[in-house]
Design a protein around this motif. Structure first.
Motif, short mmCIF file in Angstrom:
data_model
loop_
_atom_site.label_atom_id
_atom_site.label_comp_id
_atom_site.label_asym_id
_atom_site.label_seq_id
_atom_site.Cartn_x
_atom_site.Cartn_y
_atom_site.Cartn_z
N ALA A 55 -44.41 10.12 18.30
CA ALA A 55 -45.25 9.22 19.11
C ALA A 55 -45.48 9.77 20.51
CB ALA A 55 -44.63 7.84 19.16
N SER A 66 -50.84 8.40 7.26
CA SER A 66 -49.53 8.90 7.66
C SER A 66 -49.03 8.15 8.90
CB SER A 66 -49.61 10.40 7.94
OG SER A 66 -48.38 10.89 8.36
N LEU A 67 -49.91 7.93 9.87
CA LEU A 67 -49.53 7.18 11.07
C LEU A 67 -49.14 5.76 10.73
CD1 LEU A 67 -52.17 8.42 13.67
CD2 LEU A 67 -49.77 9.13 13.44
N GLN A 89 -54.44 11.43 7.90
CA GLN A 89 -53.66 11.33 9.13
C GLN A 89 -53.43 9.87 9.50
OE1 GLN A 89 -55.44 13.07 12.62
NE2 GLN A 89 -53.61 12.73 13.85
N ASN A 90 -54.47 9.04 9.37
CA ASN A 90 -54.33 7.62 9.67
C ASN A 90 -53.34 6.93 8.73
OD1 ASN A 90 -56.11 7.81 11.79
ND2 ASN A 90 -57.85 7.00 10.66
N SER A 114 -52.18 7.69 19.18
CA SER A 114 -52.44 6.62 18.21
C SER A 114 -51.14 6.00 17.71
CB SER A 114 -53.24 7.16 17.02
OG SER A 114 -54.50 7.60 17.44
N LEU A 115 -50.18 6.83 17.35
CA LEU A 115 -48.89 6.32 16.90
C LEU A 115 -48.18 5.61 18.04
CD1 LEU A 115 -46.77 5.99 14.72
CD2 LEU A 115 -45.87 8.24 15.34
N ASN A 155 -48.47 11.83 20.02
CA ASN A 155 -49.59 11.25 19.28
C ASN A 155 -49.91 9.88 19.86
OD1 ASN A 155 -50.97 9.63 17.21
ND2 ASN A 155 -50.78 11.50 15.98
#
Length: 98
Positions: free
Chosen positions: A45, A13-14, A10-11, A50-51, A48
């Motif tokens: 975003a 991908s972000l 996931q990280n 983080s994004l 999400n």
């Protein structure tokens, strides 16, 4: 172990989305497909955090870089105006001696 691997994927991908967004905002003109892709990334975003944080950092860095370019351009223009004034004064002095 599976949870850690999932989090890493996931990280990654972000990070890839953030990198793509960074590329897109660096373009002076966007094609329709590029604009659509940017909208997709921004939509992701929105849900999400983080994004969203990554994009905010990218935008802030882009803004700060553009401010530095503007300041450099302004300084350069100021220097050129001073140089033009000096050349004008020299030219006037040369004409006075003729």
């Amino acid at each position: 172990m599976h949870q850690i691997r999932s989090q890493l994927n996931q990280n990654l991908s972000l990070a890839e989305l953030a990198e793509e967004y960074s590329h897109l905002i660096s373009l002076s003109v966007l094609s329709e497909s590029e604009a659509d892709r940017m909208a997709e990334i921004l939509e992701i975003a929105n849900s999400n955090q983080s994004l969203n944080c990554l994009i905010e950092e990218i935008e802030m860095n882009d803004y700060l870089e553009s401010q530095q370019i503007d300041e450099d351009l302004y300084s350069s223009l100021q220097e050129n105006q001073g140089l033009r004034r000096l050349l004008q004064l020299i030219s006037e002095d040369a004409n006075n001696f003729s």
